[in-house]
Scaffold this motif. Structure first.
Motif, PDB file in Angstrom:
ATOM      1  N   LEU A  89      10.417   3.493  14.437  1.00 26.16           N
ATOM      2  CA  LEU A  89       9.249   2.623  14.583  1.00 26.16           C
ATOM      3  C   LEU A  89       8.200   3.284  15.464  1.00 26.16           C
ATOM      4  CD1 LEU A  89      10.647  -0.996  14.886  1.00 26.16           C
ATOM      5  CD2 LEU A  89       9.896   0.265  12.900  1.00 26.16           C
ATOM      6  N   MET A  90       8.687   3.968  16.514  1.00 22.43           N
ATOM      7  CA  MET A  90       7.748   4.629  17.421  1.00 22.43           C
ATOM      8  C   MET A  90       6.957   5.697  16.680  1.00 22.43           C
ATOM      9  SD  MET A  90       7.164   3.973  20.472  1.00 22.43           S
ATOM     10  CE  MET A  90       8.419   3.722  21.656  1.00 22.43           C
ATOM     11  N   LYS A  91       7.678   6.475  15.851  1.00 22.02           N
ATOM     12  CA  LYS A  91       6.993   7.515  15.058  1.00 22.02           C
ATOM     13  C   LYS A  91       5.934   6.875  14.184  1.00 22.02           C
ATOM     14  CE  LYS A  91      10.671  10.810  14.184  1.00 22.02           C
ATOM     15  NZ  LYS A  91      11.641  11.089  13.134  1.00 22.02           N
ATOM     16  N   MET A  92       6.323   5.758  13.527  1.00 22.74           N
ATOM     17  CA  MET A  92       5.387   5.101  12.634  1.00 22.74           C
ATOM     18  C   MET A  92       4.177   4.613  13.410  1.00 22.74           C
ATOM     19  SD  MET A  92       5.177   4.860   9.530  1.00 22.74           S
ATOM     20  CE  MET A  92       5.487   4.092   7.970  1.00 22.74           C
ATOM     21  N   TYR A  93       4.419   4.135  14.648  1.00 20.79           N
ATOM     22  CA  TYR A  93       3.304   3.637  15.448  1.00 20.79           C
ATOM     23  C   TYR A  93       2.328   4.759  15.767  1.00 20.79           C
ATOM     24  CZ  TYR A  93       2.256  -0.934  17.195  1.00 20.79           C
ATOM     25  OH  TYR A  93       1.746  -2.202  17.311  1.00 20.79           O
ATOM     26  N   VAL A  94       2.869   5.959  16.078  1.00 23.78           N
ATOM     27  CA  VAL A  94       1.978   7.074  16.395  1.00 23.78           C
ATOM     28  C   VAL A  94       1.190   7.483  15.146  1.00 23.78           C
ATOM     29  CG1 VAL A  94       1.904   9.467  17.144  1.00 23.78           C
ATOM     30  CG2 VAL A  94       3.408   7.847  18.285  1.00 23.78           C
TER      31      VAL A  94
ATOM     32  N   GLY B 291       3.227  -4.170   7.504  1.00 22.91           N
ATOM     33  CA  GLY B 291       3.760  -4.307   6.168  1.00 22.91           C
ATOM     34  C   GLY B 291       5.044  -3.517   5.954  1.00 22.91           C
ATOM     35  N   TYR B 292       5.110  -2.324   6.507  1.00 23.98           N
ATOM     36  CA  TYR B 292       6.267  -1.477   6.246  1.00 23.98           C
ATOM     37  C   TYR B 292       7.352  -1.606   7.306  1.00 23.98           C
ATOM     38  CZ  TYR B 292       3.792   0.627   2.389  1.00 23.98           C
ATOM     39  OH  TYR B 292       3.138   0.798   1.200  1.00 23.98           O
ATOM     40  N   CYS B 293       6.971  -1.924   8.561  1.00 24.78           N
ATOM     41  CA  CYS B 293       7.975  -2.003   9.625  1.00 24.78           C
ATOM     42  C   CYS B 293       8.209  -3.433  10.111  1.00 24.78           C
ATOM     43  CB  CYS B 293       7.570  -1.155  10.825  1.00 24.78           C
ATOM     44  SG  CYS B 293       7.355   0.569  10.421  1.00 24.78           S
ATOM     45  N   GLY B 294       7.382  -4.386   9.683  1.00 28.39           N
ATOM     46  CA  GLY B 294       7.597  -5.770  10.082  1.00 28.39           C
ATOM     47  C   GLY B 294       7.250  -6.077  11.529  1.00 28.39           C
ATOM     48  N   VAL B 295       6.374  -5.279  12.140  1.00 31.44           N
ATOM     49  CA  VAL B 295       5.957  -5.551  13.515  1.00 31.44           C
ATOM     50  C   VAL B 295       4.749  -6.481  13.472  1.00 31.44           C
ATOM     51  CG1 VAL B 295       5.067  -4.540  15.633  1.00 31.44           C
ATOM     52  CG2 VAL B 295       6.746  -3.311  14.289  1.00 31.44           C
ATOM     53  N   ALA B 296       4.869  -7.674  14.096  1.00 37.67           N
ATOM     54  CA  ALA B 296       3.744  -8.605  14.107  1.00 37.67           C
ATOM     55  C   ALA B 296       2.819  -8.236  15.253  1.00 37.67           C
ATOM     56  CB  ALA B 296       4.242 -10.040  14.278  1.00 37.67           C
TER      57      ALA B 296
ATOM     58  N   ILE C 175       3.918   9.580   2.762  1.00 37.83           N
ATOM     59  CA  ILE C 175       4.751   9.178   3.908  1.00 37.83           C
ATOM     60  C   ILE C 175       5.579   7.940   3.573  1.00 37.83           C
ATOM     61  CG2 ILE C 175       4.675   8.195   6.228  1.00 37.83           C
ATOM     62  CD1 ILE C 175       2.458  10.047   6.914  1.00 37.83           C
ATOM     63  N   VAL C 176       4.944   6.916   2.964  1.00 40.67           N
ATOM     64  CA  VAL C 176       5.701   5.681   2.762  1.00 40.67           C
ATOM     65  C   VAL C 176       6.767   5.862   1.690  1.00 40.67           C
ATOM     66  CG1 VAL C 176       3.825   4.186   3.494  1.00 40.67           C
ATOM     67  CG2 VAL C 176       4.082   4.703   1.087  1.00 40.67           C
ATOM     68  N   ARG C 177       6.637   6.893   0.850  1.00 45.02           N
ATOM     69  CA  ARG C 177       7.668   7.105  -0.154  1.00 45.02           C
ATOM     70  C   ARG C 177       8.744   8.097   0.299  1.00 45.02           C
ATOM     71  NH1 ARG C 177       5.838   9.465  -4.658  1.00 45.02           N
ATOM     72  NH2 ARG C 177       3.760   8.590  -4.627  1.00 45.02           N
ATOM     73  N   SER C 178       8.501   8.746   1.447  1.00 50.80           N
ATOM     74  CA  SER C 178       9.474   9.723   1.951  1.00 50.80           C
ATOM     75  C   SER C 178      10.703   8.970   2.479  1.00 50.80           C
ATOM     76  CB  SER C 178       8.837  10.525   3.079  1.00 50.80           C
ATOM     77  OG  SER C 178       8.616   9.666   4.176  1.00 50.80           O
ATOM     78  N   PRO C 179      11.820   9.690   2.688  1.00 49.64           N
ATOM     79  CA  PRO C 179      12.997   9.037   3.277  1.00 49.64           C
ATOM     80  C   PRO C 179      12.662   8.326   4.580  1.00 49.64           C
ATOM     81  CG  PRO C 179      13.545  11.220   2.545  1.00 49.64           C
ATOM     82  CD  PRO C 179      12.077  11.077   2.333  1.00 49.64           C
ATOM     83  N   PHE C 180      11.724   8.891   5.363  1.00 50.12           N
ATOM     84  CA  PHE C 180      11.319   8.250   6.610  1.00 50.12           C
ATOM     85  C   PHE C 180      10.673   6.891   6.339  1.00 50.12           C
ATOM     86  CE2 PHE C 180       7.619   7.686   9.490  1.00 50.12           C
ATOM     87  CZ  PHE C 180       8.337   7.287  10.605  1.00 50.12           C
TER      88      PHE C 180
ATOM     89  N   VAL D 202      -6.521  10.428   3.618  1.00 51.03           N
ATOM     90  CA  VAL D 202      -5.549   9.620   4.355  1.00 51.03           C
ATOM     91  C   VAL D 202      -4.672   8.836   3.391  1.00 51.03           C
ATOM     92  CG1 VAL D 202      -5.335   7.611   5.868  1.00 51.03           C
ATOM     93  CG2 VAL D 202      -6.892   9.451   6.459  1.00 51.03           C
ATOM     94  N   PHE D 203      -5.291   8.266   2.350  1.00 55.42           N
ATOM     95  CA  PHE D 203      -4.543   7.477   1.374  1.00 55.42           C
ATOM     96  C   PHE D 203      -3.446   8.321   0.722  1.00 55.42           C
ATOM     97  CE2 PHE D 203      -3.906   5.928  -2.954  1.00 55.42           C
ATOM     98  CZ  PHE D 203      -3.598   4.613  -2.705  1.00 55.42           C
ATOM     99  N   THR D 204      -3.813   9.554   0.321  1.00 58.98           N
ATOM    100  CA  THR D 204      -2.823  10.431  -0.321  1.00 58.98           C
ATOM    101  C   THR D 204      -1.674  10.733   0.624  1.00 58.98           C
ATOM    102  OG1 THR D 204      -4.724  11.420  -1.393  1.00 58.98           O
ATOM    103  CG2 THR D 204      -2.620  12.525  -1.682  1.00 58.98           C
TER     104      THR D 204
END
Lengths: 335, 287
Positions: free
Chosen positions: A225-230, A66-71, A195-200, A188-190
């Motif tokens: 993207l790699m960071k997001m994947y981890v 949803g956030y990075c568009g990786v299918a 995270i999703v609202r941070s500049p990253f 986790v939700f918090t």
């Protein structure tokens, strides 16, 4: 500063209080639903705990899809790795403290996220989808083959977690596991909202929209993207560990293509690119599946399929996205 | 030597069956840009219809095949008109969701109508037994599958390279908007190629019923294999799909013969390696 982040800064300056309010409202909604579930289905807490664990998986899938568009159709690899890491730590190394098992699960999930990220991010579109499918099958075959560690197709049994914090035993009715799961989900939700609202997080959204432009601005799409994947691996690993702790067994199905496909279905059902959408999709799908398969085990797959087709035709933004759109329009006409 | 020979024959037959089923997927994917996860379901429908026609109606094998191909087209064309048409040009995730939904429905219905057991398509006497080559004998059915694959490849090559329809098809693949502006009725091209693709899938489902047994979860089990083949070959390319089918069929069969305990491990390892080296497929064009 990227364009997306600047946009965010502009929109969030006046609306910061409102966003915080939405976070708190979301958190309150999770807790309220959790309490409601506890009293409505006191004999079915195992199902509710399972939903919580899957919700973590779908949240983590939302991060990359949803956030990075990786299918990806192979996200259960991260979930299963977390589950097996927690289970193997308990069975083969005698680490039976639930929190330490959780840590093992998070570590296992993150490592799997790193591996999957390295492979999956090499391609785009259909080849990316195929890479993810090949990966989940590789993980599955590997776990099946390494049966001395994973128990193979019999599953990894004999996980006996200690009482949580030394006080709360994992009882037969699964109350402790349920509360543990809900607390994990809330935490986790918090963190993910932050995270999703941070500049990253905004950078990742920018990459989804236009990776070339982000590169031209001097940021590295691949690294982000790699960071997001981890991160996503850590979240999925949390879900896996929760599943291992609550059911006390890890089966090969936690590393299956079916689970990956189902989690993607749940995400798109609820609406991609929104944490609320991921949660909505999971709850609706899991309850629907449970209800229909109990009512008519022969036809449940047909009904799930019909539900999916109906969602694509009538609610293309997902259930949450469509309802949110309707509510905001309704709100607009009444103000 | 004996093993190498039987691996080669089996791999060739398996690769050809894969080719017949997935070439339709490759063409529709290259043409309409739809990630069609329901393609395997159409092959499965073909297998079921042929099995029903041959076993319950007592028709001959040839009639059963025709029945299967046209029956499947008759089922699939309304689905294309009602459902697929709405997801042309939609994001990939939407297409995946819709086609998985269709697959689930078809599996559920097949399970209800035909039951969860394996269905066989009885072979005529001419295709049973084996052919003696002097030094080695081959099952006739394998030869039949290989010949089917070759004739499909040649027929498709002729259709696409030598006929007026092929010219329109290639134009629509390269640039649908421009082709439409020049007077090609792309809707008809889409509908015809979808029907041909489904018909080929049904044919492959019947011919390959010995290698890929027909049962309700066929659609999910082999869907991945077909998708992998198309991606490795490069969507929309016939030679690419042929090479990919033979290569992957060879790897899969050799893996099963030599190291059966590893299952499909080597198959997927090879897929990852190939896709990493050729991200657009073996014969993919840069866009």
């Amino acid at each position: 500063m990227t364009m997306a982040a600047m946009n965010d800064a502009m929109t969030s300056a006046p609306g910061k209080g409102r966003k915080l309010g939405r976070d708190l409202a979301g958190l309150a909604a999770i807790l309220a639903l959790a309490v409601l579930g506890y009293f409505l289905f006191p004999n079915n807490l195992a199902l509710l705990t399972r939903i919580t664990a899957i919700a973590l998986l779908v949240l983590s899938l939302d991060l990359v899809t949803g956030y990075c568009g990786v299918a990806t159709l192979g996200h259960a690899a991260l979930f299963g790795s977390g589950a097996y890491a927690a289970g193997i730590a308990a069975v083969h190394f005698g680490i039976t403290d639930p929190l330490l098992m959780l840590a093992c699960g998070i570590l296992g999930g993150s490592l799997a996220g790193l591996v999957c990220g390295v492979v999956i991010l090499r391609a785009h579109g259909l080849p990316q989808l195929v890479l993810s499918i090949a990966l989940i099958h590789l993980f599955h075959e590997f776990a099946n083959k390494a049966s001395s560690w994973t128990g193979g197709s019999d599953g990894l049994a004999g996980i006996a977690p200690d009482p949580l914090l030394g006080h709360f035993e994992f009882d037969l009715w699964g109350r402790t596991a349920y509360v543990f799961g809900i607390v994990l989900l809330a935490v986790v939700f918090t963190i993910l909202r932050l995270i999703v609202r941070s500049p990253f997080g905004m950078l990742c959204r920018g990459i989804k929209e236009d990776p070339i432009r982000i590169r031209a601005m001097g940021a590295s799409p691949k690294l982000a993207l790699m960071k997001m994947y981890v991160i996503s691996g850590a979240v999925a690993g949390t879900g896996g560990a929760l599943n291992a702790i609550s059911t006390q067994v890890v089966g090969l199905d936690s590393l299956s293509f079916t689970l990956s496909a189902e989690s993607l279905v749940m995400l798109v059902l609820g609406g991609t690119g929104s944490l609320f959408g991921a949660l909505t999709g999971t709850i609706v799908f899991m309850f629907f599946e449970d209800l229909v398969s109990a009512a008519n085990p022969f036809h449940w797959l047909t009904m799930v399929g019909a539900l999916l087709i109906a969602v694509v035709l009538f609610a293309p933004k997902g259930l949450y996205g469509t309802v949110a759109g309707l509510v905001s329009r309704w709100w607009g006409t009444f103000r | 030597m004996q093993t190498v020979f039987s691996i080669a024959v089996d791999a060739l037959a398996y690769g050809m069956v894969l080719f017949v089923i997935s070439i339709g997927l490759s063409v529709t994917m290259g043409l309409m840009r739809v990630v069609n996860l329901a393609h395997g379901a159409f092959a499965m429908i073909g297998g079921y219809i042929a099995s029903y026609a041959a076993r319950d109606l007592g028709l001959g094998f040839g009639f059963a095949v025709l029945f299967a191909v046209f029956g499947t087209i008759a089922i699939a064309v309304p689905i294309e008109r009602l459902l697929y048409r709405r997801i042309y040009g939609a994001p990939e995730l939407t297409q995946v969701l819709m086609t998985i939904g269709i697959t689930f429905c078809i599996i559920g219905i097949a399970n209800y109508v035909f039951g969860p057991t394996l269905k066989t398509v009885p072979l005529p006497a001419a295709l049973q037994g084996s052919v003696d080559l002097g030094f080695r004998s081959i099952a006739t059915h394998r030869i039949f599958a290989i010949l089917c694959g070759l004739s499909v490849a040649v027929a498709l090559w002729y259709l696409i390279e030598k006929t007026a329809f092929g010219v329109k098809l290639r134009a629509a693949v390269d640039n649908a908007a421009m082709a439409a502006a020049l007077g090609v009725r792309t809707e008809i091209v889409y509908a015809v190629s979808f029907a041909v693709a489904v018909g080929l899938a049904a044919l492959g489902g019947v011919v390959g019923a010995e290698l890929l047994p027909v049962e309700p979860y066929y659609a999910l089990r082999y869907m991945v294999t077909f998708l992998v083949v198309v991606s490795v070959g490069g969507a929309g390319s016939i030679p690419g799909a042929l090479v990919a089918c033979l290569l992957l069929g060879g790897i899969d069969t050799a893996g099963r013969y030599l190291m059966p305990e590893f299952g499909e491990f080597f198959f997927y390892l090879a897929v990852i390696a190939i896709v990493c080296v050729f991200p657009r497929g073996l014969a993919g064009r840069t866009r």
